[in-house]
Design an enzyme around this catalytic site. Structure first.
Site, PDB file in Angstrom:
ATOM      1  N   VAL A  78      37.253  43.341  32.206  1.00  0.00           N
ATOM      2  CA  VAL A  78      37.014  41.733  32.337  1.00  0.00           C
ATOM      3  C   VAL A  78      36.936  41.682  33.927  1.00  0.00           C
ATOM      4  O   VAL A  78      36.227  40.880  34.340  1.00  0.00           O
ATOM      5  CB  VAL A  78      38.093  41.148  31.645  1.00  0.00           C
ATOM      6  CG1 VAL A  78      38.066  39.618  32.027  1.00  0.00           C
ATOM      7  CG2 VAL A  78      38.155  41.368  30.302  1.00  0.00           C
ATOM      8  N   CYS A  79      37.733  42.346  34.598  1.00  0.00           N
ATOM      9  CA  CYS A  79      37.605  42.170  36.183  1.00  0.00           C
ATOM     10  C   CYS A  79      36.338  42.649  36.612  1.00  0.00           C
ATOM     11  O   CYS A  79      35.515  41.929  37.434  1.00  0.00           O
ATOM     12  CB  CYS A  79      38.868  42.928  36.875  1.00  0.00           C
ATOM     13  SG  CYS A  79      40.548  42.190  36.583  1.00  0.00           S
ATOM     14  N   THR A  80      35.756  43.838  36.262  1.00  0.00           N
ATOM     15  CA  THR A  80      34.638  44.201  36.616  1.00  0.00           C
ATOM     16  C   THR A  80      33.583  43.310  36.459  1.00  0.00           C
ATOM     17  O   THR A  80      32.615  43.100  37.096  1.00  0.00           O
ATOM     18  CB  THR A  80      34.214  45.705  36.078  1.00  0.00           C
ATOM     19  OG1 THR A  80      35.192  46.688  36.433  1.00  0.00           O
ATOM     20  CG2 THR A  80      32.918  46.076  36.379  1.00  0.00           C
TER      21      THR A  80
ATOM     22  N   LEU B  13      33.723  40.121  38.505  1.00  0.00           N
ATOM     23  CA  LEU B  13      33.303  40.401  39.969  1.00  0.00           C
ATOM     24  C   LEU B  13      31.913  40.719  40.191  1.00  0.00           C
ATOM     25  O   LEU B  13      31.285  40.245  40.930  1.00  0.00           O
ATOM     26  CB  LEU B  13      34.160  41.573  40.547  1.00  0.00           C
ATOM     27  CG  LEU B  13      35.684  41.266  40.851  1.00  0.00           C
ATOM     28  CD1 LEU B  13      36.451  42.545  41.092  1.00  0.00           C
ATOM     29  CD2 LEU B  13      35.900  40.263  41.699  1.00  0.00           C
TER      30      LEU B  13
END
Length: 153
Positions: free
Chosen positions: A45-47, A50
């Site tokens: 999710v973070c990837t 970002l």
């Protein structure tokens, strides 16, 4: 969920970016800042979040706005992620003292030792103008940022 910080002065902090440079929020005074807290850079999710930020240059285009990302990852992890994904804006490490900046914004999860998904739009004078806080696994929508930035006066 909106943060109780909206309408108050943004807590200042000084953290180290992925290149080993010390960066303070107050360094950006005079410009608006989209301050984005992420749990861990290499999570799916973070990837995706970002990469969405990286691929949305229109967020700051024609505005005095800077995007600043904070994670409890080490600077080495953030550098590896930035290099792997060609990400150039500052990725700030809130690794030590662990979660200090995340705590100041009310997004540190003591049980898991990570920042939850909090985003804060800070105006040029240093006041939190807008925020959204999502649960750890719930991605934020870049279009929500666009609306908040457009509403910023």
């Amino acid at each position: 969920m909106t943060s109780p910080l909206v309408g108050t002065e943004a807590p200042d902090f000084t953290l180290t970016d992925q290149h080993g440079r010390r960066v303070s929020l107050s360094d950006h005074r005079g410009n608006a800042v989209l301050l984005v807290f992420v749990p861990f850079a290499f999570s799916d999710v973070c990837t995706n979040e970002l990469v969405d930020l990286r691929d949305a240059p229109d967020l700051a285009e024609g505005r005095d706005l800077e995007v600043v990302v904070v994670s409890c990852d080490s600077i080495y992890t953030l550098k590896a992620w930035a290099d792997a994904h060609h990400y150039t804006p500052p990725l700030l490490s809130d690794f030590w003292p662990h979660g200090e900046a995340s705590r100041a914004y009310g997004v540190f999860n003591d049980t898991k030792g990570l920042a939850t998904r909090g985003t804060f739009l800070i105006d040029a004078s240093g006041t939190v103008a807008w925020s959204v806080v999502n649960s750890t696994g719930e991605a934020r929508d870049v279009d929500d940022y666009r609306v908040a930035i457009a509403d910023l006066k």
